[in-house]
Scaffold this motif. Sequence first.
Motif, short mmCIF file in Angstrom:
data_model
loop_
_atom_site.label_atom_id
_atom_site.label_comp_id
_atom_site.label_asym_id
_atom_site.label_seq_id
_atom_site.Cartn_x
_atom_site.Cartn_y
_atom_site.Cartn_z
N MET A 13 0.85 -1.19 0.00
CA MET A 13 0.00 0.00 0.00
C MET A 13 0.89 1.25 0.00
SD MET A 13 -2.95 1.13 2.74
CE MET A 13 -3.33 -0.57 3.08
N ILE A 14 0.55 2.19 -0.82
CA ILE A 14 1.29 3.45 -0.88
C ILE A 14 0.32 4.61 -0.63
CG2 ILE A 14 3.08 2.57 -2.40
CD1 ILE A 14 1.65 3.86 -4.74
N PHE A 15 0.87 5.74 -0.23
CA PHE A 15 0.02 6.88 0.11
C PHE A 15 -0.82 7.36 -1.07
CE2 PHE A 15 3.46 8.27 3.37
CZ PHE A 15 3.10 7.22 4.18
N SER A 16 -0.26 7.27 -2.26
CA SER A 16 -0.95 7.77 -3.45
C SER A 16 -1.76 6.67 -4.12
CB SER A 16 0.05 8.36 -4.44
OG SER A 16 1.05 7.40 -4.78
N SER A 17 -2.46 5.87 -3.31
CA SER A 17 -3.33 4.82 -3.84
C SER A 17 -4.75 5.04 -3.36
CB SER A 17 -2.84 3.43 -3.40
OG SER A 17 -2.98 3.28 -2.00
N ALA A 18 -5.72 4.58 -4.13
CA ALA A 18 -7.12 4.75 -3.75
C ALA A 18 -7.42 4.02 -2.45
CB ALA A 18 -8.02 4.25 -4.88
N THR A 19 -6.81 2.85 -2.27
CA THR A 19 -7.04 2.08 -1.04
C THR A 19 -6.63 2.87 0.19
OG1 THR A 19 -6.64 0.02 -2.24
CG2 THR A 19 -6.52 -0.08 0.16
N PHE A 20 -5.49 3.51 0.12
CA PHE A 20 -5.01 4.28 1.27
C PHE A 20 -5.84 5.54 1.48
CE2 PHE A 20 -2.37 7.52 3.28
CZ PHE A 20 -1.90 6.83 4.40
N LEU A 21 -6.07 6.29 0.41
CA LEU A 21 -6.72 7.59 0.54
C LEU A 21 -8.20 7.47 0.90
CD1 LEU A 21 -5.16 9.37 -2.58
CD2 LEU A 21 -4.62 9.81 -0.18
N LEU A 22 -8.87 6.47 0.39
CA LEU A 22 -10.32 6.37 0.56
C LEU A 22 -10.74 5.37 1.62
CD1 LEU A 22 -11.42 6.49 -3.19
CD2 LEU A 22 -11.16 8.39 -1.57
N ALA A 23 -9.85 4.51 2.06
CA ALA A 23 -10.23 3.50 3.04
C ALA A 23 -9.31 3.50 4.26
CB ALA A 23 -10.26 2.11 2.39
N PHE A 24 -8.02 3.20 4.05
CA PHE A 24 -7.14 2.99 5.19
C PHE A 24 -7.02 4.23 6.06
CE2 PHE A 24 -3.09 3.03 7.36
CZ PHE A 24 -3.02 1.76 7.91
N LEU A 25 -6.64 5.37 5.47
CA LEU A 25 -6.39 6.57 6.26
C LEU A 25 -7.65 7.07 6.97
CD1 LEU A 25 -4.40 8.68 7.24
CD2 LEU A 25 -4.84 10.00 5.15
N PRO A 26 -8.80 7.20 6.28
CA PRO A 26 -10.01 7.66 7.00
C PRO A 26 -10.41 6.72 8.14
CG PRO A 26 -10.33 7.81 4.63
CD PRO A 26 -9.07 7.05 4.83
N SER B 272 -0.10 0.17 11.64
CA SER B 272 1.18 0.15 10.93
C SER B 272 1.54 -1.25 10.45
CB SER B 272 2.29 0.70 11.85
OG SER B 272 2.03 2.04 12.22
N LEU B 273 1.27 -2.26 11.29
CA LEU B 273 1.54 -3.64 10.88
C LEU B 273 0.61 -4.04 9.74
CD1 LEU B 273 2.06 -5.33 14.37
CD2 LEU B 273 3.81 -4.74 12.67
N LEU B 274 -0.64 -3.61 9.80
CA LEU B 274 -1.57 -3.90 8.71
C LEU B 274 -1.13 -3.21 7.43
CD1 LEU B 274 -4.24 -4.99 7.57
CD2 LEU B 274 -5.36 -2.94 8.48
N PHE B 275 -0.72 -1.95 7.56
CA PHE B 275 -0.23 -1.19 6.40
C PHE B 275 0.93 -1.92 5.73
CE2 PHE B 275 2.80 1.88 4.67
CZ PHE B 275 2.00 2.66 3.85
N TYR B 276 1.88 -2.40 6.54
CA TYR B 276 3.05 -3.09 5.98
C TYR B 276 2.66 -4.44 5.42
CZ TYR B 276 7.93 -4.35 5.46
OH TYR B 276 9.16 -4.69 4.94
N ALA B 277 1.82 -5.18 6.15
CA ALA B 277 1.44 -6.52 5.71
C ALA B 277 0.64 -6.48 4.41
CB ALA B 277 0.64 -7.23 6.80
#
Length: 517
Positions: free
Chosen positions: A1-14, A37-42
Motif C-alpha cells: 500500500m502506498i500513500f498515493s493509492s485509492a485504497t489508502f486515501l479512501l479506506a485505510f487513512l479515514p 502500521s503492521l496492517l499497512f506493511y502486511a
Amino acid sequence: MIFSSATFLLAFLPLFLIAYFVIPWRPAKNVVLLLASLLFYAWGEPVYIWLMVFSMTINWAGGVALSSSRCEGAATRKLILAATLVIDLGILGFFKYEGFIAENINALLGANLIPDYELPLPIGISFYTLQAVSYVIDVYRKDTCAQKNPLYLGMYIAMFPQLVAGPIVRYSDIEDQIDDRHVTLAGFCAGIRLFCIGLGKKVLLANTVAILATDMLSSGGASIGAIGAWAGLAAYSFQIFFDFGGYSDMAIGMGKMMGFNYPRNFNYPYISHSATEFWRRWHMTLGGFFRDYVYIPLGGNRSSQGRWVFNIAVVWGLTGIWHGAAWNFLLWGLYYGALLICEKLFLLKALDRLPSAIRRLWCIAVFMFGWLIFWIEDPAVFTEYVAAMFGAFGFTGSSSLWALGAWEYWPLLIPCVLASTPLVPQLRECLVAWACRRPATNVVQTGLAAQKCKVSDLQCDNEAWLGEVADAYPSKQRSLTVRAVFTLTDIACLTMLCLSVISVISGSFNPFIYFRF
C-alpha cells in the motif's frame, strides 16, 4: 500500500483516523497506531511482516539490556551493542545486497560459486533499520532512555507515515511524544494542509513529469537528441524531488494529525548555491544520520587531511549504496563525496566570489548530472544519453520535434519551478509581516539554520500566523486581508486534494520509486 493509492486515501487513512480519535486513552491510541502500521506493511509485504516483528523484538531486547543495571560494564555494553547492530545490519545487508554481491563476485570469478536467491526487497527496510540502529546507539550512548514497553518501541519502528519513504525519525525526536502528545485542531488542520500539498506534489507534479522522463529514457539518446535528453533529465530531476519530497510532506502531515512532530526532510534544495548547501537541504534526516552515526565516530574533520578525506569517502560511499544495490548508486555517492571534498578544500572559496546566479547555475548543473548517474544503470545507455545532451545526434535525434512530444509538457514547467522555490511561504511571511508592521524574515534560512526544526509551521499553520496578526496589530482591514488570503490557500489545498484523488482513481501513471530502498 502506498500513500498515493485509492485504497489508502479512501479506506485505510479515514478508517484509521476514526479509530485513532474515537479512542480517548493515549496508551490505546499507541496500540491502534502499532496495529494499523503492521496492517499497512502486511498489505504490501505479507511474507516479510515477520522480519519487522523480529527487528522490533531484537532492538527492544537490546535497548533493555543496555539500560539494565546488570550490564554496566563497558565490555558487556559494547558486546550487546555490537550483537544488536550485527543483526540489524546483517538482515539489511542480506536482503538488500545478497544478489548484488553474488552477481559481481560470480562475474569476477567466472563461475556461479555464490547462489543468488533473487529475494524481493522488503519495502522500507532501509528506513526502519536506520531508525532501529539510531535507537540502540542512542541508548548505548545514554542520549536517550530505553523503551521498556515492547509495543511502544514497535510502534516507533513500524509507524506507517514514515515507514516507506521517511523521514528517518530518531527515537529521541518523539520519545516524549509517545506518552505525552497533544492533538489540537490547529495542528490537525496544519497536518491536513501539508498532506494535501505533499499529495499534490506526488500525484499532480511528480507523476506527470515521470511520463516524460520515462519516455525519453526508453527512447534512447539517438532517437531524442539534445532537446529530448535535456527535457528528460529536467523531468526526472523534478520527478525525484516532488516524489520524495511529496512523500515526506505527507508523512510529516499525518504525524501532525496524530500529535507527532517529525523532523523536516527537505528545505528547497534546488535553490542551493553549492553541493555542500544542497546536501544540507536534501534528505536532511539521512544526512544527519550518517553525520552523527558514521562521520563523527570515524573522526569527522578533527583529524588529518588524509583521514578526513577517507571519512568523507566512506560516508558518501555508504550514502550511495544505501539508495540501492547497483554500481550507479555507489558512483553517485562517490561523485558527491568528491565534490564536497573539492568544495571544502578550495572550490567554495572560488564560488563565494561569484554572483549568486552563477553559483545557482553551478549547483543546478551539479545535481542534474548527479541525477543522471542516479537514473541510468547501463553504462552504454548513460554514454549515449550524455552524447545526446551535447548534440551528438542533433537537436531532436531521429525524431521530429512534433513526434518527440517534449513540447507538450512545457506548461508544467511553471508550477514545477515555483514549487521548487520558497516563493509561496515567503509571500505568506511578507503578508503577515505587512499585517504586523514588522520586517519579514527569511523562512528558508530560518529553517536551514535549525537543522532539527520540525516541519515548517511557516508553511502550513495558518492559525498561528492569524494569532500573531491579531496580537501584534489588531487592524480589521489588514486582519481581514490575511484571513482572506489564508482562506484561499485552504481552498487551494482542498482543490489539490480533490484533483489528486481523481487522478489516482482514474488510474493515471503512478510509479513507486522506493522499491529499492
